[in-house]
Design a protein around this motif. Structure first.
Motif, PDB file in Angstrom:
ATOM      1  N   GLU A  70      18.933   7.804  63.067  1.00  0.00           N
ATOM      2  CA  GLU A  70      18.405   7.865  64.428  1.00  0.00           C
ATOM      3  C   GLU A  70      16.961   7.391  64.544  1.00  0.00           C
ATOM      4  O   GLU A  70      16.568   6.846  65.579  1.00  0.00           O
ATOM      5  CB  GLU A  70      18.544   9.283  64.977  1.00  0.00           C
ATOM      6  CG  GLU A  70      19.964   9.674  65.300  1.00  0.00           C
ATOM      7  CD  GLU A  70      20.054  11.006  66.017  1.00  0.00           C
ATOM      8  OE1 GLU A  70      19.127  11.359  66.774  1.00  0.00           O
ATOM      9  OE2 GLU A  70      21.049  11.713  65.812  1.00  0.00           O
TER      10      GLU A  70
ATOM     11  N   PRO B 113      20.499   7.998  76.225  1.00  0.00           N
ATOM     12  CA  PRO B 113      19.266   7.347  75.767  1.00  0.00           C
ATOM     13  C   PRO B 113      18.369   7.089  76.972  1.00  0.00           C
ATOM     14  O   PRO B 113      18.823   6.585  78.000  1.00  0.00           O
ATOM     15  CB  PRO B 113      19.758   6.043  75.144  1.00  0.00           C
ATOM     16  CG  PRO B 113      21.027   5.737  75.865  1.00  0.00           C
ATOM     17  CD  PRO B 113      21.632   7.054  76.261  1.00  0.00           C
TER      18      PRO B 113
ATOM     19  N   PHE C 174      15.550   5.498  67.849  1.00  0.00           N
ATOM     20  CA  PHE C 174      14.935   6.365  68.852  1.00  0.00           C
ATOM     21  C   PHE C 174      13.527   6.750  68.413  1.00  0.00           C
ATOM     22  O   PHE C 174      13.177   6.644  67.240  1.00  0.00           O
ATOM     23  CB  PHE C 174      15.764   7.645  69.045  1.00  0.00           C
ATOM     24  CG  PHE C 174      17.145   7.409  69.595  1.00  0.00           C
ATOM     25  CD1 PHE C 174      17.341   7.137  70.932  1.00  0.00           C
ATOM     26  CD2 PHE C 174      18.257   7.478  68.755  1.00  0.00           C
ATOM     27  CE1 PHE C 174      18.619   6.935  71.441  1.00  0.00           C
ATOM     28  CE2 PHE C 174      19.533   7.280  69.252  1.00  0.00           C
ATOM     29  CZ  PHE C 174      19.710   6.999  70.600  1.00  0.00           C
TER      30      PHE C 174
ATOM     31  N   LEU D  94      24.364  12.780  73.807  1.00  0.00           N
ATOM     32  CA  LEU D  94      24.712  11.408  74.207  1.00  0.00           C
ATOM     33  C   LEU D  94      26.097  11.350  74.871  1.00  0.00           C
ATOM     34  O   LEU D  94      26.867  10.414  74.661  1.00  0.00           O
ATOM     35  CB  LEU D  94      24.646  10.464  72.995  1.00  0.00           C
ATOM     36  CG  LEU D  94      23.229  10.285  72.407  1.00  0.00           C
ATOM     37  CD1 LEU D  94      23.281   9.495  71.105  1.00  0.00           C
ATOM     38  CD2 LEU D  94      22.303   9.596  73.397  1.00  0.00           C
TER      39      LEU D  94
ATOM     40  N   ASN E  84      16.256   9.889  72.554  1.00  0.00           N
ATOM     41  CA  ASN E  84      17.553  10.553  72.616  1.00  0.00           C
ATOM     42  C   ASN E  84      17.315  11.777  73.494  1.00  0.00           C
ATOM     43  O   ASN E  84      16.656  12.724  73.078  1.00  0.00           O
ATOM     44  CB  ASN E  84      18.005  10.949  71.209  1.00  0.00           C
ATOM     45  CG  ASN E  84      19.375  11.609  71.184  1.00  0.00           C
ATOM     46  OD1 ASN E  84      19.856  12.122  72.193  1.00  0.00           O
ATOM     47  ND2 ASN E  84      19.998  11.612  70.017  1.00  0.00           N
TER      48      ASN E  84
ATOM     49  N   TYR F 156      27.915   8.167  70.727  1.00  0.00           N
ATOM     50  CA  TYR F 156      26.857   8.413  69.754  1.00  0.00           C
ATOM     51  C   TYR F 156      26.412   7.168  68.991  1.00  0.00           C
ATOM     52  O   TYR F 156      25.223   6.917  68.839  1.00  0.00           O
ATOM     53  CB  TYR F 156      27.305   9.483  68.751  1.00  0.00           C
ATOM     54  CG  TYR F 156      26.243   9.781  67.726  1.00  0.00           C
ATOM     55  CD1 TYR F 156      25.151  10.584  68.046  1.00  0.00           C
ATOM     56  CD2 TYR F 156      26.303   9.239  66.441  1.00  0.00           C
ATOM     57  CE1 TYR F 156      24.146  10.846  67.128  1.00  0.00           C
ATOM     58  CE2 TYR F 156      25.311   9.500  65.507  1.00  0.00           C
ATOM     59  CZ  TYR F 156      24.234  10.299  65.849  1.00  0.00           C
ATOM     60  OH  TYR F 156      23.245  10.536  64.932  1.00  0.00           O
TER      61      TYR F 156
END
Length: 289
Positions: free
Chosen positions: A126, A89, A130, A47, A99, A52
């Motif tokens: 995450e 992203p 994602f 990222l 991601n 992040y």
């Protein structure tokens, strides 16, 4: 450094920091750090274009980062010589972003890896923001070197490195945003205690599969998180070629030599001796219960 080609490749690993949600600024900073390196392949952290700790903002940012039609910051990255791998992203068909890691050359996206394993332990959440990727393919740099991409937690699932190696990877490049934990060494070259596990993983991956490993981990601080840095380049015999401390703004460079790949694979022919069909059958039985 010798010219690139079938026998050698000039690699750079950038241990960058990132400003949260500042895509254009981060892209410009990455391009400036990569300028003048004359590298054939540049790898940046996870990222790296956005920072992040995106949380719910990941979906909104991803709407402007559809790699199929180009990405924000591509103009700045187009000034970089060779192929540069950045983290971002990426918009998905469902609206739940990936991601992703994108290999960019001449301002165009040439290859994408979408993080397969999304951590949901400790500070990580995450999977809330994602969706996991479903593909794992190699990318060719200069039609001579096969590169497999992984993102952070992917490295802790050894089957992914195995699959890349069996597909013919010469280089496994990992984009990471791993935080620092535990006591770190003092003085020059200091690093967090938690980074020892990453070093072991990178070295074992390189030695077992006879590949170069390039690990780009983020440095710096974002909110309450201090990132561990410690990026490294590992030779196919498991030797550490270059390693960073915990600070941000570090650049690692190395010329990769295909003769080192050949020598490591001849001395330890694990890849040659693998039996993928046998393994696939055993995995099928496990999957079927």
């Amino acid at each position: 450094m010798t010219p690139t080609g079938v026998d050698s490749l000039r690699l750079a690993v950038l241990q960058t920091d990132a400003v949260l949600e500042d895509i254009e600024g981060n892209a410009t900073a990455i391009a400036e750090a990569a300028s003048g390196l004359s590298a054939d392949l540049v790898v940046t952290p996870e990222l790296s274009l956005t920072g992040y700790s995106l949380g719910a903002s990941a979906g909104a940012l991803a709407r402007g980062l559809a790699v199929g039609s180009g990405i924000a910051g591509a103009e700045a990255l187009g000034e970089v010589q060779g192929t540069i791998v950045v983290g971002l992203p990426e918009r998905s068909a469902t609206g739940h972003p990936f991601n992703a890691a994108a290999a960019v050359r001449d301002g165009r996206v040439r290859h994408v890896h979408r993080k397969r394993y999304l951590p949901t332990y400790g500070m990580f959440e995450e999977a809330r923001h994602f969706t996991p990727g479903q593909s794992l393919e190699l990318h060719s740099v200069d039609d001579a070197w096969s590169v497999g991409l992984l993102i952070c937690e992917d490295l802790w699932h050894p089957a992914l490195a195995y699959l890349l190696a069996m597909a013919g990877a010469d280089i496994i490049a990992i984009l990471a945003a791993a935080p620092g934990r535990g006591v770190w060494d003092g003085g020059d070259g200091s690093r967090f205690g938690s980074w020892e596990g990453w070093i072991r993983l990178a070295r074992v991956t390189a030695q077992v599969h006879g590949t170069y490993v390039a690990l780009a981990n983020r440095g710096g601080v974002e909110g309450p998180v201090t990132f561990a840095g410690g990026s490294l380049i590992v030779a196919p015999d498991g030797a550490v070629v270059a390693q960073a401390d915990a600070s941000s703004g570090v650049v690692l460079e190395a010329t990769l030599d295909r003769r080192a790949l050949d020598a490591a694979r001849a001395a330890a022919p694990h890849r040659r001796d693998e039996d993928a069909r046998w393994l696939a059958e055993r995995l099928r039985r496990l999957a079927d219960g």
